[in-house]
Design a protein around this motif. Structure first.
Motif, short mmCIF file in Angstrom:
data_model
loop_
_atom_site.label_atom_id
_atom_site.label_comp_id
_atom_site.label_asym_id
_atom_site.label_seq_id
_atom_site.Cartn_x
_atom_site.Cartn_y
_atom_site.Cartn_z
N PRO A 1 0.85 -1.20 0.00
CA PRO A 1 0.00 0.00 0.00
C PRO A 1 0.89 1.24 0.00
CG PRO A 1 0.07 -0.98 2.20
CD PRO A 1 0.80 -1.91 1.28
N ILE A 2 0.51 2.20 -0.83
CA ILE A 2 1.28 3.44 -0.95
C ILE A 2 0.34 4.61 -0.66
CG2 ILE A 2 2.69 4.89 -2.45
CD1 ILE A 2 3.95 2.17 -1.84
N LEU A 3 0.75 5.49 0.22
CA LEU A 3 -0.08 6.64 0.57
C LEU A 3 0.28 7.83 -0.29
CD1 LEU A 3 -0.08 6.45 4.49
CD2 LEU A 3 -1.61 5.34 2.86
N GLU A 4 -0.72 8.33 -1.02
CA GLU A 4 -0.66 9.62 -1.72
C GLU A 4 0.22 9.64 -2.97
OE1 GLU A 4 0.14 12.86 1.00
OE2 GLU A 4 -0.93 11.88 2.64
N ASN A 5 1.32 8.91 -3.01
CA ASN A 5 2.30 9.03 -4.10
C ASN A 5 1.89 8.25 -5.35
OD1 ASN A 5 4.33 10.65 -2.80
ND2 ASN A 5 4.80 8.86 -1.53
N GLU A 6 1.98 8.90 -6.50
CA GLU A 6 1.67 8.25 -7.77
C GLU A 6 2.83 7.36 -8.23
OE1 GLU A 6 0.30 10.97 -10.69
OE2 GLU A 6 -1.41 11.67 -9.49
N LYS A 7 4.01 7.59 -7.65
CA LYS A 7 5.17 6.74 -7.93
C LYS A 7 5.57 6.03 -6.65
CE LYS A 7 5.92 7.96 -12.27
NZ LYS A 7 5.84 6.98 -13.40
N CYS A 8 5.90 4.77 -6.75
CA CYS A 8 6.29 4.01 -5.57
C CYS A 8 7.64 4.50 -5.07
CB CYS A 8 6.37 2.52 -5.91
SG CYS A 8 6.99 1.50 -4.54
N PRO A 9 7.74 4.91 -3.81
CA PRO A 9 9.01 5.38 -3.27
C PRO A 9 10.10 4.31 -3.24
CG PRO A 9 7.18 6.05 -1.86
CD PRO A 9 6.64 5.05 -2.83
N LYS A 10 9.69 3.04 -3.31
CA LYS A 10 10.65 1.94 -3.22
C LYS A 10 11.22 1.54 -4.57
CE LYS A 10 11.13 -2.67 -1.17
NZ LYS A 10 10.45 -3.75 -0.39
N CYS A 11 10.33 1.38 -5.58
CA CYS A 11 10.81 0.90 -6.89
C CYS A 11 10.65 1.92 -8.01
CB CYS A 11 10.09 -0.39 -7.27
SG CYS A 11 8.34 -0.16 -7.68
N GLY A 12 9.88 2.97 -7.78
CA GLY A 12 9.69 4.01 -8.79
C GLY A 12 8.59 3.74 -9.79
N ASN A 13 7.95 2.58 -9.72
CA ASN A 13 6.87 2.26 -10.65
C ASN A 13 5.61 3.06 -10.32
OD1 ASN A 13 8.37 0.47 -12.12
ND2 ASN A 13 7.46 -1.38 -11.24
N THR A 14 4.74 3.18 -11.32
CA THR A 14 3.48 3.91 -11.15
C THR A 14 2.54 3.12 -10.25
OG1 THR A 14 3.68 4.94 -13.32
CG2 THR A 14 1.48 4.91 -12.33
N THR A 15 1.91 3.81 -9.31
CA THR A 15 0.94 3.17 -8.42
C THR A 15 -0.47 3.41 -8.96
OG1 THR A 15 0.73 5.13 -7.02
CG2 THR A 15 2.46 3.56 -6.45
N HIS A 16 -1.43 2.67 -8.46
CA HIS A 16 -2.82 2.88 -8.86
C HIS A 16 -3.68 3.10 -7.63
CE1 HIS A 16 -4.29 -1.14 -7.57
NE2 HIS A 16 -3.12 -1.58 -7.97
N GLU A 17 -4.74 3.86 -7.80
CA GLU A 17 -5.66 4.13 -6.70
C GLU A 17 -6.48 2.88 -6.40
OE1 GLU A 17 -9.41 7.12 -5.55
OE2 GLU A 17 -8.01 7.66 -7.15
N VAL A 18 -6.61 2.55 -5.14
CA VAL A 18 -7.43 1.42 -4.74
C VAL A 18 -8.88 1.90 -4.64
CG1 VAL A 18 -7.87 -0.33 -2.98
CG2 VAL A 18 -5.51 0.41 -3.45
N GLU A 19 -9.77 1.22 -5.35
CA GLU A 19 -11.18 1.63 -5.34
C GLU A 19 -11.85 1.17 -4.06
OE1 GLU A 19 -13.27 0.42 -8.80
OE2 GLU A 19 -11.84 1.31 -10.21
N ILE A 20 -12.26 2.15 -3.27
CA ILE A 20 -12.94 1.87 -2.01
C ILE A 20 -14.15 2.78 -1.89
CG2 ILE A 20 -10.95 1.00 -0.72
CD1 ILE A 20 -10.49 3.79 0.35
N THR A 21 -15.08 2.39 -1.03
CA THR A 21 -16.29 3.18 -0.82
C THR A 21 -15.99 4.33 0.15
OG1 THR A 21 -17.66 1.22 -1.14
CG2 THR A 21 -18.68 3.11 -0.02
N PRO A 22 -16.39 5.56 -0.21
CA PRO A 22 -16.19 6.69 0.71
C PRO A 22 -16.93 6.46 2.02
CG PRO A 22 -16.81 7.45 -1.49
CD PRO A 22 -17.03 5.98 -1.46
N PRO A 23 -16.49 7.07 3.14
CA PRO A 23 -15.42 8.08 3.20
C PRO A 23 -14.01 7.52 3.15
CG PRO A 23 -16.33 7.73 5.38
CD PRO A 23 -17.19 6.93 4.44
N GLY A 24 -13.82 6.22 3.13
CA GLY A 24 -12.48 5.67 2.95
C GLY A 24 -11.64 5.64 4.21
N GLU A 25 -12.25 5.26 5.33
CA GLU A 25 -11.52 5.15 6.60
C GLU A 25 -10.84 3.78 6.67
OE1 GLU A 25 -11.74 7.57 10.09
OE2 GLU A 25 -10.64 7.82 8.22
#
Length: 641
Positions: A20-44
């Protein structure tokens, strides 16, 4: 229930690292593009602890056969849960970067596992229960969003019953769809018409199983940049706010994760602030121990204020069970001790750092980051984590390697009073099985139920949690029990008639934003008679069709004697409840003197059989009837303010 978006979804995922990656569109570890996880709001979103994972696996095994649970959630994979809107409680399950399924707590059934396509594909090869085998000719129709009809079924697990959650598979055990059975297995196979399964998820998907193990330590390490950025901003806010306000600063600590995070941030800011803990008398024993342990661990001054010993159970005699819309306990057990603690320790006021977050509720979403506490004179509240999501909170606590309240590892997602009426039935199930405090409350509910002639369903379905149950709850209870809620909440036994008194709790509620007064009469009343007199309070009197309550403007009274008065202006709430109590006295204890009828120039009031009556059609709401009355000499109001 409708989903409410209270902020941005911060949860993303790196499939390469399976983290799981918070906020970043690029993975801080490998540099690959991340994707948003589809969840139901409010998303707690929160971590799934060992208890949660075991519960899910056991549930899946029970519905779909031994081994299905481990196939769904294999060892060595980070699992998250997202609380989604539901009648009671529902959690979405996140693993390998996808929301794969849900668990839902249903009235009458308790926990039910709800498949999506991802979970169905994960377990379809190993399931031995809960399946329906589809005729190949019917596959395209189901995948075009049509339900599976009986002629399209060639086999089914013998255990399948009407209402069960099922997976539709081919003979080769390829998952085609998921849904709810509308027939038993025998009926599906033998029938030549009718709906066999109402489908829910049916679009073909590529499997999202990632064969790469991960851990929370890996996740925290990878997300350190976000943790540090949010920590540093919060520290700057804490220091700036202290500099702006010429008041002693403290931390309000409830024993939950949000207030723990706030406390830790003040420590990271280099501060050793006093810690205020209000022990409502309704806390879990483990919560009290946790508060003491944290303060001892960090050598912090603990200011502990206890609610009076009988503040809750002593007031139950008059007020009865608290409810979501009748939270008198917030005044007796939280507001009173908080005010006492502030006045005693900080007579000139204080600046209190509080773990409030906008993702918690609409009311808190709309509150500013710094505010003057309306229910505690002299207290200014400030929230360093106002814009944090719960997953930010958990990552920060994991990063700090700080002990947290053990109740989170037992299935609760929030910590509060062990019998809070805002709790779900799912939460009460957890508490009842793990807390040595719950039997006292359970015994009280049994006694209350029996003494008032209430049916067992009143307790079993938590109907004590409302004075006015929401329509959605009424419909669900009706569906499950076949009985109307009004029938299940009607008291068939009443205390003896006699002089009537009123006990009052008032103030700004710490649990529900706004000014409210909750009051309780010493006995039930003749609501039908009173409803006519209530015309004098306002132009429109609304009455419950089942005769359980009557309401006018912002005040509501219930047949058993509960009263709720809400207003944006404090004096309005006070005035209305005082006037209503006068009407109760006039209605219940009329001595037949005729003074009020004589004052009524419209002749809306008249005498009948030695008691005053009212003709609502003649009333012009002049309130001249609110004059001297012998019956009022017998009134007794016990104000606990």
């Amino acid at each position: 229930m409708a989903a409410i978006r209270l902020g941005k979804n911060h949860l993303r995922w790196c499939d390469e690292c399976n983290l799981p990656i918070l906020e970043n569109e690029k993975c801080p570890k490998c540099g690959n593009t991340t994707h948003e996880v589809e969840i139901t709001p409010p998303g707690e979103v929160r971590p799934a602890f060992e208890h949660d994972i075991k519960m899910i696996r056991d549930l899946v095994d029970r519905q779909f056969g031994e081994g299905s649970g481990l196939e769904l959630l294999p060892e060595g994979h980070v699992v998250l849960l997202n609380k989604a809107p539901s009648l009671d409680r529902m959690d979405e399950i996140i693993i390998d970067g996808r929301t794969i399924a849900s668990i839902r707590y249903d009235l009458g059934k308790k926990w039910v596992f709800i498949n999506r396509m991802q979970s169905a594909m994960r377990i379809s090869k190993v399931i031995t229960k809960g399946y329906v085998v589809i005729d190949p000719a019917a596959i395209k129709f189901v995948q075009e969003s049509k339900n599976l009809m009986a002629p399209g079924v060639i086999d089914a697990s013998p255990d399948v019953k009407d209402g069960d959650e099922v997976i539709i598979i081919t003979k080769e055990r390829v998952a085609i769809a998921t849904g709810t059975a509308r027939m038993s297995a025998e009926e599906m196979i033998s029938s030549d018409h009718g709906m066999a399964v109402r489908t829910k998820w049916y679009k073909p998907e590529e499997s999202a199983v990632i064969d790469k193990e991960n851990s929370w330590d890996d996740a925290v390490k990878t997300n350190e940049n976000v943790i540090f950025r949010r920590r540093d901003e919060a520290i700057a806010f804490i220091k700036k706010t202290i500099a702006q306000y010429d008041k002693p600063a403290i931390v309000s600590f409830s024993g939950g994760k949000d207030s723990l995070t706030t406390l830790l941030l003040t420590l990271d800011a280099g501060l050793k602030l006093p810690v205020l803990f209000v022990n409502t008398g309704l806390e879990f024993n483990e919560t009290v121990e946790h508060v003491h342990d944290i303060c001892k661990r960090h050598n912090l001054q603990l200011i502990e204020e206890d609610a009076p010993t009988d503040a809750f159970f002593g007031n139950l005699v008059q007020f009865g069970p608290p409810a979501k819309d009748y939270r008198w306990c917030c005044k007796t057990n939280k507001l009173g001790p908080t005010v006492a603690a502030i006045n005693k320790n900080f007579p000139k006021g204080c600046l209190s750092f509080i773990g409030q977050r906008k993702y918690e509720s609409e009311a808190r979403h709309n509150k500013p980051r710094v505010w003057v506490n309306p229910w505690t004179p002299g207290q200014t509240g400030a929230s360093p984590i106002q814009s944090w999501n719960s997953i930010h909170v958990w990552f920060y606590i994991f990063y700090k390697k700080e002990p947290f309240n053990v109740w989170y590892t037992r299935g609760l997602d929030r910590i509060g009073c062990f019998l809070c009426p805002a709790s779900d039935l799912a939460e009460f199930d957890i508490v009842a099985g793990n807390s040595d405090r719950y039997p006292q409350w359970d015994a009280y509910l049994n006694e209350y139920m029996e003494s008032r002639g209430l049916p067992k369903e009143w307790k079993d379905y938590g109907l004590w949690r409302w004075k006015k149950a929401p329509q959605s709850i009424k419909e669900e209870v009706q569906r499950v029990t076949g009985k109307d809620v009004s029938e299940l909440t009607k008291q068939t036994k009443s205390p003896e008639k006699g002089p009537i008194s009123m006990k009052v709790q008032e103030g700004y509620s710490p649990c529900v934003i706004g000014y409210s007064i909750e009051a309780a009469l010493s006995r039930p009343i003749d609501l039908d008679r009173l409803a006519g007199f209530m015309q004098a309070l306002g132009r429109t009197v609304e009455k419950d069709p089942d005769g359980q309550w009557a309401s006018v403007d912002y005040i509501t009274i219930y047949r058993e004697g509960a009263i709720i008065s809400k207003a944006s202006v404090e004096q309005d709430a006070r005035t209305e409840i005082e006037r209503l109590f006068e009407l109760v006295i006039r209605s219940e204890q009329c001595v037949g003197c005729g003074l009020c009828a004589a004052r009524c120039e419209q002749h809306a009031l008249y005498m009948k059989d030695g008691r005053v009556e009212i003709n609502p059609d003649e009333c012009i709401w002049c309130k001249e009837c609110f004059g001297p009355c012998p019956a009022l000499n017998f009134r007794n109001t016990d104000d606990d303010m």
